[in-house]
Enzyme design. Structure first.
Site, PDB file in Angstrom:
ATOM      1  N   ASN A  24     -31.389 -25.914 -19.825  1.00 19.00           N
ATOM      2  CA  ASN A  24     -31.194 -25.986 -18.380  1.00 19.00           C
ATOM      3  C   ASN A  24     -32.235 -25.131 -17.656  1.00 19.00           C
ATOM      4  OD1 ASN A  24     -28.822 -27.594 -18.258  1.00 19.00           O
ATOM      5  ND2 ASN A  24     -27.656 -25.871 -19.045  1.00 19.00           N
ATOM      6  N   LYS A  48     -20.317 -20.019 -12.038  1.00 18.64           N
ATOM      7  CA  LYS A  48     -19.326 -20.026 -13.132  1.00 18.64           C
ATOM      8  C   LYS A  48     -17.957 -19.636 -12.568  1.00 18.64           C
ATOM      9  CE  LYS A  48     -22.295 -20.557 -16.703  1.00 18.64           C
ATOM     10  NZ  LYS A  48     -22.284 -21.578 -17.733  1.00 18.64           N
ATOM     11  N   GLU A  50     -22.237 -13.938 -20.427  1.00 20.82           N
ATOM     12  CA  GLU A  50     -23.035 -15.094 -20.002  1.00 20.82           C
ATOM     13  C   GLU A  50     -24.511 -14.726 -19.923  1.00 20.82           C
ATOM     14  OE1 GLU A  50     -21.456 -18.192 -19.232  1.00 20.82           O
ATOM     15  OE2 GLU A  50     -23.528 -18.844 -19.379  1.00 20.82           O
ATOM     16  N   ASN A  69     -21.348 -26.194 -21.246  1.00 23.51           N
ATOM     17  CA  ASN A  69     -20.195 -25.364 -21.608  1.00 23.51           C
ATOM     18  C   ASN A  69     -19.115 -25.309 -20.527  1.00 23.51           C
ATOM     19  OD1 ASN A  69     -21.630 -23.579 -19.928  1.00 23.51           O
ATOM     20  ND2 ASN A  69     -22.513 -22.501 -21.685  1.00 23.51           N
ATOM     21  N   ALA A  99     -29.083 -17.581 -28.789  1.00 23.24           N
ATOM     22  CA  ALA A  99     -27.631 -17.458 -28.698  1.00 23.24           C
ATOM     23  C   ALA A  99     -26.952 -18.816 -28.942  1.00 23.24           C
ATOM     24  CB  ALA A  99     -27.261 -16.930 -27.323  1.00 23.24           C
ATOM     25  N   ALA A 100     -27.329 -19.806 -28.138  1.00 21.81           N
ATOM     26  CA  ALA A 100     -26.679 -21.113 -28.243  1.00 21.81           C
ATOM     27  C   ALA A 100     -26.979 -21.761 -29.593  1.00 21.81           C
ATOM     28  CB  ALA A 100     -27.151 -22.010 -27.096  1.00 21.81           C
ATOM     29  N   TYR A 116       0.878  -1.187   0.000  1.00 14.66           N
ATOM     30  CA  TYR A 116       0.000   0.000   0.000  1.00 14.66           C
ATOM     31  C   TYR A 116       0.907   1.226   0.000  1.00 14.66           C
ATOM     32  CZ  TYR A 116      -4.332   2.398   1.427  1.00 14.66           C
ATOM     33  OH  TYR A 116      -5.434   3.201   1.502  1.00 14.66           O
TER      34      TYR A 116
HETATM   35  N1  NAD Z   1     -26.005 -27.225 -21.865  1.00 13.14           N
HETATM   36  C1  NAD Z   1     -25.369 -26.103 -22.071  1.00 13.14           C
HETATM   37  O1  NAD Z   1     -24.152 -26.002 -21.968  1.00 13.14           O
HETATM   38  C2  NAD Z   1     -26.139 -24.887 -22.485  1.00 13.14           C
HETATM   39  C3  NAD Z   1     -25.439 -23.764 -22.910  1.00 13.14           C
HETATM   40  C4  NAD Z   1     -26.153 -22.638 -23.309  1.00 13.14           C
HETATM   41  C5  NAD Z   1     -27.535 -22.635 -23.259  1.00 13.14           C
HETATM   42  N2  NAD Z   1     -28.164 -23.747 -22.795  1.00 13.14           N
HETATM   43  C6  NAD Z   1     -29.623 -23.767 -22.697  1.00 13.14           C
HETATM   44  O2  NAD Z   1     -30.190 -23.495 -23.953  1.00 13.14           O
HETATM   45  C7  NAD Z   1     -31.374 -22.721 -23.796  1.00 13.14           C
HETATM   46  C8  NAD Z   1     -31.274 -21.462 -24.639  1.00 13.14           C
HETATM   47  O3  NAD Z   1     -30.238 -20.631 -24.173  1.00 13.14           O
HETATM   48  P1  NAD Z   1     -29.817 -19.336 -24.996  1.00 13.14           P
HETATM   49  O4  NAD Z   1     -28.751 -18.689 -24.222  1.00 13.14           O
HETATM   50  O5  NAD Z   1     -29.597 -19.686 -26.427  1.00 13.14           O
HETATM   51  O6  NAD Z   1     -31.158 -18.473 -24.851  1.00 13.14           O
HETATM   52  P2  NAD Z   1     -31.840 -17.467 -25.901  1.00 13.14           P
HETATM   53  O7  NAD Z   1     -32.859 -16.755 -25.107  1.00 13.14           O
HETATM   54  O8  NAD Z   1     -30.808 -16.687 -26.621  1.00 13.14           O
HETATM   55  O9  NAD Z   1     -32.547 -18.435 -26.980  1.00 13.14           O
HETATM   56  C9  NAD Z   1     -33.568 -19.323 -26.665  1.00 13.14           C
HETATM   57  C10 NAD Z   1     -34.340 -19.647 -27.946  1.00 13.14           C
HETATM   58  O10 NAD Z   1     -35.132 -20.786 -27.688  1.00 13.14           O
HETATM   59  C11 NAD Z   1     -36.436 -20.531 -28.191  1.00 13.14           C
HETATM   60  N3  NAD Z   1     -37.403 -21.297 -27.448  1.00 13.14           N
HETATM   61  C12 NAD Z   1     -37.681 -21.234 -26.143  1.00 13.14           C
HETATM   62  N4  NAD Z   1     -38.669 -22.091 -25.845  1.00 13.14           N
HETATM   63  C13 NAD Z   1     -39.001 -22.715 -26.988  1.00 13.14           C
HETATM   64  C14 NAD Z   1     -39.948 -23.705 -27.338  1.00 13.14           C
HETATM   65  N5  NAD Z   1     -40.775 -24.187 -26.430  1.00 13.14           N
HETATM   66  N6  NAD Z   1     -39.995 -24.143 -28.615  1.00 13.14           N
HETATM   67  C15 NAD Z   1     -39.173 -23.630 -29.550  1.00 13.14           C
HETATM   68  N7  NAD Z   1     -38.264 -22.677 -29.281  1.00 13.14           N
HETATM   69  C16 NAD Z   1     -38.180 -22.229 -28.018  1.00 13.14           C
HETATM   70  C17 NAD Z   1     -36.628 -19.023 -28.000  1.00 13.14           C
HETATM   71  O11 NAD Z   1     -37.649 -18.500 -28.821  1.00 13.14           O
HETATM   72  C18 NAD Z   1     -35.254 -18.504 -28.380  1.00 13.14           C
HETATM   73  O12 NAD Z   1     -35.139 -18.274 -29.774  1.00 13.14           O
HETATM   74  C19 NAD Z   1     -31.512 -22.473 -22.296  1.00 13.14           C
HETATM   75  O13 NAD Z   1     -32.351 -23.438 -21.746  1.00 13.14           O
HETATM   76  C20 NAD Z   1     -30.119 -22.674 -21.764  1.00 13.14           C
HETATM   77  O14 NAD Z   1     -30.105 -23.122 -20.436  1.00 13.14           O
HETATM   78  C21 NAD Z   1     -27.512 -24.861 -22.427  1.00 13.14           C
HETATM   79  O1  LMR Z   2     -25.087 -22.558 -16.925  1.00 15.66           O
HETATM   80  C1  LMR Z   2     -25.143 -23.682 -17.465  1.00 15.66           C
HETATM   81  O2  LMR Z   2     -25.309 -24.732 -16.822  1.00 15.66           O
HETATM   82  C2  LMR Z   2     -24.944 -23.845 -18.938  1.00 15.66           C
HETATM   83  C3  LMR Z   2     -25.330 -22.689 -19.777  1.00 15.66           C
HETATM   84  O3  LMR Z   2     -24.450 -21.606 -19.647  1.00 15.66           O
HETATM   85  C4  LMR Z   2     -26.762 -22.272 -19.653  1.00 15.66           C
HETATM   86  O4  LMR Z   2     -27.032 -21.074 -19.751  1.00 15.66           O
HETATM   87  O5  LMR Z   2     -27.617 -23.140 -19.511  1.00 15.66           O
HETATM   88 MG    MG Z   3     -25.368 -19.742 -19.786  1.00 14.12          MG
END
Ligand code: NAD
Ligand code: LMR
Ligand code: MG
Length: 474
Positions: A363, A169, A211, A393, A272-273, A114
C-alpha cells in the site's frame, strides 16, 4: 479477465467561465480525454458575463490533477480559480473526536461523574482492580500504537505523518465493530522505550494494536509486550495481514481448482507482514514458499544479518531456488507481495503457472497494478479499496478485537487467528466465488460479526478467555 482501473481520489475544480467564449462541452471532453471521470457539476454563481462552476472529478493522482488543470486552462474563456482535493478535505482537523455518553446537565450529575462521587468509584477499583473492566472505558478501548517506521509502504516517515493512518484505523475499529480506539504515535524508535511506554499507558486499554512498526524491531516489541501485559497485544501488519491473506487464498485456490498445500508460492517483502504471512502459510500446510527481498531469494546457504531472513533460510525454499524475483517466479502458482510498488512485472506474471493468483498487497501502490497483470492473471487482489478483491487487514482487526474484548481474552492464539481466517473466507459462499469476488467487502457487516464469534469460540477452546461464557452474548 477485465479489471476496472484504480482511481485514487476526487478533486473539485472551481472554474470561472466567460459566458461568451467558454464551452462546457469542450471542458468535459478535455477532462475525459485525460482519463478524468466527472462525477458532479455544481453552479456556484452566475452573472451576466461569468459563470462559476465546481466540477468534481475522479483522478488517479496528483500528476493527473496537474494534467487536467493545465489542459483546461488552455481552453478559451476558462480560468481554474481553485483546486481542492477531497481526500485532504476529509482530513481537515483530523478524522475522529471523543463524545461523552451522556450530558452533565446539573450539579447533581456533576457530583456523580466528577468530584466527589467519582472518588467512590475510584476506590472501588483500587480495592478490586478487575472492576476497571466494568466501570471504565477499558472494556471497549484499544490503543493503536505506531512509531511511524513502516507506514504503509511509505517507510520510516515518522510519528506525525503516521497519524492519518492511525486515525483511519481508529475510525474503522468504531464503524465496523463498535470498538473505541485511540491513535497513539510515539516519537521514539527505541525498542526498550516503546515497550516501556506501551506498558505504562496500558491500564486504560483492553487491547494493544501495534501498527506500522518496521521489522525486525516489531517482533521483539510485540513478543515482550505479550509476555509483560495481561491484555492482548496484536501486531496488525503481521497477524491481521496473514489472517486476511489466508482467507483470500482459501477461496482463490478453490476457484482455480488447486490445493493450497500443492501450490508453489513466491512471497516478496520479508518484513513484518511477509514473515507472519509465511508462518501462517506453513502452518496451513503450504510447503513450497520462496521468500524474496531486495537481494533476491533467500536460500539455506546464504549469510543473513537480519534474523528474520535467517529464519526464512531455515524454514522455506525446500528446493533451494535461487535468483531474482523474475528468476524464481517461473512456474509459481501464487505471488504474494508485501514489499513495495511496481516490484512485479507483467512478464513475470506471464511466466507463472496456469491460472496464476497474484495478491499484490503493498500500500498504497501495489507490486503490480491489476491493469498491468491483466492479460495473464486469473485471480488478482490488492490492498486497496478501488479495485475488486481488497486483501487488507481491515477485514480482520475490528472483529478480532471485538471478540477478544467481549470475552476478555488474555492473548491471541494461533487457533484464534486461523478461526478468523476461516470466518472471513466463509462470508463468500461457494456459488458466489468469482475472479472478482474471492474476499468479502470491508462493508459487509457479516465479516466483523463472524470474525468476532469465531475468535470468541476459539478463545474459550484455548482457555484464554477470562469472562464467564454465559455472560458473553452470542
Ligand atoms: N494489504 C494489507 O493488508 C497490508 C498489510 C500489511 C502490510 N502491507 C504492505 O506490505 C508492505 C510491507 O509492510 P511491512 O509492515 O511488512 O513493512 P516492513 O518494513 O516490515 O517490510 C518490508 C519488506 O519489504 C522489502 N522490500 C521493500 N521494497 C522491496 C523491493 N522493491 N523488492 C524486494 N523487497 C522489498 C523490505 O526490504 C522489507 O524487508 C507495505 O507496502 C505495506 O503497506 C499491506
Ligand atoms: O493500512 C492499510 O491499509 C493496511 C496495512 O496495515 C498497511 O500497512 O498497508
Ligand atoms: Mg499497517
Amino acid at each position: 479477465m477485465s479489471i476496472p482501473s484504480g482511481v485514487n481520489t476526487s478533486i473539485i475544480l472551481r472554474l470561472e467561465l466567460e459566458k461568451k467564449t467558454a464551452s462546457f462541452g469542450s471542458i468535459a471532453t478535455a477532462i475525459s480525454d485525460t482519463g478524468g471521470d466527472i462525477i458532479a457539476i455544481d453552479v456556484v454563481r452566475t452573472d451576466k458575463d461569468v459563470t462559476i462552476r465546481d466540477i468534481t472529478i475522479n483522478v488517479y493522482d496528483s500528476k493527473h490533477t496537474d494534467l487536467i488543470k493545465a489542459t483546461i486552462s488552455q481552453l478559451p474563456g476558462v480560468k481554474v480559480s481553485h483546486v481542492s482535493d477531497q481526500t485532504f478535505l476529509l482530513h481537515l482537523g483530523g478524522k475522529i473526536e471523543t463524545h461523552p455518553k451522556f450530558p452533565i446537565k446539573n450539579r447533581d450529575d456533576l457530583s456523580r461523574v466528577y468530584t466527589p462521587g467519582v472518588a467512590r468509584v475510584s476506590m472501588a477499583i483500587h480495592e478490586k482492580p478487575s472492576l476497571a473492566h466494568t466501570l471504565t472505558i477499558k472494556r471497549n478501548t484499544v490503543a493503536v500504537i505506531s512509531d511511524g517506521t513502516a507506514v504503509l509502504g511509505l517507510g520510516n516517515i515518522g510519528p506525525l505523518a503516521a497519524m492519518p493512518v492511525m486515525e483511519g484505523k481508529a475510525m474503522l475499529f468504531k464503524q465496523l465493530a463498535g470498538v473505541d480506539a485511540f491513535p497513539i504515535c510515539l516519537d521514539t524508535q527505541d525498542t526498550d522505550e516503546i515497550v516501556r511506554i506501551v506498558k505504562a499507558l496500558s491500564p486504560g486499554f483492553g487491547g494493544i494494536n501495534l501498527e506500522d512498526i518496521s521489522a525486525p524491531r516489531c517482533f521483539e516489541i510485540e513478543q515482550r509486550l505479550i509476555e509483560e501485559l495481561d491484555i492482548p497485544v496484536f501486531h496488525d501488519d503481521q497477524h491481521g495481514t496473514a489472517v486476511v491473506l489466508l482467507a483470500g487464498l482459501f477461496n482463490a485456490v478453490k476457484l482455480v481448482g488447486k490445493q493450497l498445500s500443492d501450490c508453489k508460492v513466491v512471497l516478496c517483502g520479508l518484513g513484518a507482514a511477509g514473515t507472519a504471512c509465511t508462518k501462517m502459510l506453513l502452518a496451513a500446510g503450504v510447503r513450497h514458499i520462496v521468500g524474496v527481498d531486495r537481494e533476491g531469494a533467500i536460500t539455506r546457504d546464504g549469510v543473513y544479518e537480519n534474523p528474520s531472513w535467517q529464519w526464512f533460510a531455515e524454514h522455506t525454499n525446500p528446493d533451494q531456488i535461487r535468483g531474482s524475483l523474475s528468476d524464481v517466479i517461473a512456474g509459481a502458482d501464487i505471488f504474494i507481495g508485501v514489499s513495495g510498488p511496481g516490484v512485479l512485472k507483467r512478464e513475470d506474471v506471464a511466466q507463472m503457472a496456469k491460472d496464476p493468483i497474484v495478491f499484490a498487497m503493498a500500500n498504497p501502490t501495489p507490486e503490480i497494478l491489476p491493469e498491468e497483470a491483466e492479460p495473464y492473471v486469473r485471480v488478482m487482489a490488492t490492498g486497496r479499496s478501488d479495485y475488486p478483491n481488497q486483501i487488507n487487514n481491515v477485514l480482520c482487526f475490528p472483529g478480532l478485537f471485538r471478540g477478544v474484548l467481549d470475552c476478555r481474552a488474555s492473548r491471541v492464539t494461533e487457533h484464534m487467528k486461523l478461526a478468523a481466517a476461516k470466518a472471513i473466507a466463509s462470508v463468500v459462499h461457494e456459488d458466489e466465488l468469482s475472479e472478482y469476488y474471492i474476499i468479502p467487502s470491508v462493508f459487509n457487516q457479516a465479516v466483523a460479526e463472524r470474525v468476532r464469534n469465531a475468535v470468541i469460540q476459539a478463545a474459550y477452546e484455548d482457555g484464554v478467555a477470562r469472562r464467564r461464557r454465559e455472560k458473553v452474548q452470542a
